[in-house]
Scaffold this active site. Sequence first.
Site, PDB file in Angstrom:
ATOM      1  N   CYS A 136       0.792  -1.268   0.095  1.00  0.00           N
ATOM      2  CA  CYS A 136      -0.009   0.123  -0.142  1.00  0.00           C
ATOM      3  C   CYS A 136       0.881   1.399   0.026  1.00  0.00           C
ATOM      4  O   CYS A 136       0.325   2.393  -0.159  1.00  0.00           O
ATOM      5  CB  CYS A 136      -0.847  -0.056   1.089  1.00  0.00           C
ATOM      6  SG  CYS A 136      -1.809  -1.538   1.159  1.00  0.00           S
ATOM      7  N   PHE A 157       1.849  -3.191   4.191  1.00  0.00           N
ATOM      8  CA  PHE A 157       2.309  -4.558   4.861  1.00  0.00           C
ATOM      9  C   PHE A 157       3.804  -4.776   4.564  1.00  0.00           C
ATOM     10  O   PHE A 157       4.315  -4.406   3.492  1.00  0.00           O
ATOM     11  CB  PHE A 157       1.432  -5.549   4.165  1.00  0.00           C
ATOM     12  CG  PHE A 157       0.114  -5.790   4.521  1.00  0.00           C
ATOM     13  CD1 PHE A 157      -0.543  -4.910   5.712  1.00  0.00           C
ATOM     14  CD2 PHE A 157      -0.683  -6.798   4.185  1.00  0.00           C
ATOM     15  CE1 PHE A 157      -1.763  -4.985   6.073  1.00  0.00           C
ATOM     16  CE2 PHE A 157      -1.923  -7.134   4.535  1.00  0.00           C
ATOM     17  CZ  PHE A 157      -2.432  -6.141   5.726  1.00  0.00           C
ATOM     18  N   GLU A 202      -0.797   6.164  13.787  1.00  0.00           N
ATOM     19  CA  GLU A 202      -0.247   7.000  12.820  1.00  0.00           C
ATOM     20  C   GLU A 202      -0.605   8.208  13.562  1.00  0.00           C
ATOM     21  O   GLU A 202       0.162   9.318  13.483  1.00  0.00           O
ATOM     22  CB  GLU A 202      -1.254   7.183  11.444  1.00  0.00           C
ATOM     23  CG  GLU A 202      -0.834   8.062  10.452  1.00  0.00           C
ATOM     24  CD  GLU A 202      -1.219   8.089   9.255  1.00  0.00           C
ATOM     25  OE1 GLU A 202      -2.364   7.317   9.060  1.00  0.00           O
ATOM     26  OE2 GLU A 202      -1.147   8.812   8.418  1.00  0.00           O
ATOM     27  N   LYS A 237      -9.638   8.174   2.554  1.00  0.00           N
ATOM     28  CA  LYS A 237     -10.359   7.063   2.455  1.00  0.00           C
ATOM     29  C   LYS A 237     -11.513   6.765   2.924  1.00  0.00           C
ATOM     30  O   LYS A 237     -12.472   5.732   2.595  1.00  0.00           O
ATOM     31  CB  LYS A 237      -9.286   5.892   3.292  1.00  0.00           C
ATOM     32  CG  LYS A 237      -8.124   5.819   2.580  1.00  0.00           C
ATOM     33  CD  LYS A 237      -7.128   4.630   3.158  1.00  0.00           C
ATOM     34  CE  LYS A 237      -5.586   4.456   2.421  1.00  0.00           C
ATOM     35  NZ  LYS A 237      -4.642   5.426   2.764  1.00  0.00           N
ATOM     36  N   HIS A 297      -2.397   8.417   6.081  1.00  0.00           N
ATOM     37  CA  HIS A 297      -2.861   6.961   5.646  1.00  0.00           C
ATOM     38  C   HIS A 297      -3.966   6.476   6.189  1.00  0.00           C
ATOM     39  O   HIS A 297      -4.583   5.594   5.220  1.00  0.00           O
ATOM     40  CB  HIS A 297      -1.498   6.029   5.569  1.00  0.00           C
ATOM     41  CG  HIS A 297      -1.746   4.507   5.311  1.00  0.00           C
ATOM     42  ND1 HIS A 297      -1.750   4.312   3.970  1.00  0.00           N
ATOM     43  CD2 HIS A 297      -1.787   3.616   5.763  1.00  0.00           C
ATOM     44  CE1 HIS A 297      -1.820   3.131   3.645  1.00  0.00           C
ATOM     45  NE2 HIS A 297      -2.144   2.559   4.829  1.00  0.00           N
TER      46      HIS A 297
END
Length: 430
Positions: A172, A417, A324, A350, A313
């Site tokens: 990602c 990941f 985060e 997102k 993110h």
Amino acid sequence: MRRVVVTGLGAITPLGAGIKHTWRRLLAAESGIGSLASRGPPFETLPSRVAGLVPLGSREVGCWQAKDWLHASEERQMALFAQYAIAAAQEALDDAGWHPTSQEDLEATGVTIGSGIGNLDEAYNTSVAFHESGYKKVSPLFVPRLLINLAAGHVSIKYGFKGPNHAATTACTTGLHAIGDASRLIQFGDADVMVAGGAESCIHPLAIAGFAKARSLATEWNNDPTKSSRPFDRQRAGFVIGEGAGVVVLEELEHAKARGAPIYAEVKGYGLSSDAHHMTAPKKNGEGAFLAMRQALKHAGIKPSAIDYINAHATSTVLGDAAENTAVRTLLLGNEGKQHASEINVSSTKGAVGHLLGAAGAVEAIFTMLAVHHDILPPTLNLDCAGDPPEEFDCNYVPQTAQRRAVNAALTNSFGFGGTNASLCLAKYK
Ligand SMILES: *[C@@H]1O[C@H](CO)[C@@H](O)[C@H](O)[C@H]1NC(C)=O
Ligand SMILES: *[C@@H]1O[C@H](CO)[C@@H](O)[C@H](O)[C@H]1NC(C)=O
Ligand SMILES: *[C@@H]1O[C@H](CO)[C@@H](O)[C@H](O)[C@H]1NC(C)=O
């Protein structure tokens, strides 16, 4: 040091085909997330049945149909992620007005477009066909449709770009690594112009099954898809898979000025780091994210106090968003930073588009470039109550509604990941 600016933008996202529609709908707090229930039996058995899907229809109304962007032969040769990449690249190049024809210009233009997963559909179908019927069922286009670097390959073939040709695949973080690495290639003189970004299309039952088994996906909102992606919200419970592509044109500053190109923002800094911790889980204190952001600021020569906006993110997972958040507060508070957490503006787009995996970093870099360009902060959808615990979630997360603010300098984060973390610092060109 050669300076790098952004001169063209292109995107295919769950909010629309093209920047104009995507950005308008993002600011209007619309959601691109829908239900997969109607897609048939394999999806019905999965615990997560929501996704950020590129809307289908004609280009005129901001929707996607391949024939509006590609010739039939191109469409046949390319995986869907590569088709999205070609379309986004086309939009970005048109936007930048960069259509070189001389040998010198073509050699000075390169491409870095990556993907996290690539063409799972093709791998799956061909595996099944090979298992059942053997060699005769394998298409001669199997390998070209499978390879991740073929998005970058197709863009260079289509336009004749002979500079560096590269494809990151770092889960990602892919899209952001592609843009950051491309800016380095320009700084070092390998190219004057780079077409850079990420693309993903793996809304496939097997991909969803895999992420669900890794306990990464939202499963509680199948009947209310637009509520499912809720970064920083107390009720967040996993990410929502999405698809699309984001591609930018990066250009050496003098090169851009000499041809009077539009300049959206300058790429000021780029930081890379690793958690060195776990395959999928972040370190609780957010160390990897902190190191990447700190490095990006160091490069940029910008103090934490000068950061007006962070595009996080934050994927809407319990642990990831919290780590985060900790990293952002650690970086931006105190010393050379802000006095109060409420002065930190951080949002996660997102909530509107879901997690575009290998495309996420590129699409979100574009949102950040537009925030810098238009002085507006895109909202975090579905943020009813930040937490937990609320006292540690005390930044301005731009809940639900876009906010108008001067944005001179911004960061955009991507984590993947394997523990790979990157952050890009963008600023108004002055
Ligand atoms: C894979 O097979 C499914 C089911 O037959 C089909 O809908 C899909 O288009 C195929 N995908 C590719 C890339 O051939
Ligand atoms: C760094 O990347 C890892 C990759 O798994 C991610 O899980 C983690 O959230 C990132 N670090 C932080 C502190 O956010
Ligand atoms: C957002 O950023 C501005 C600076 O650009 C800052 O003054 C403000 O306090 C921040 N937070 C909020 C809630 O507006």
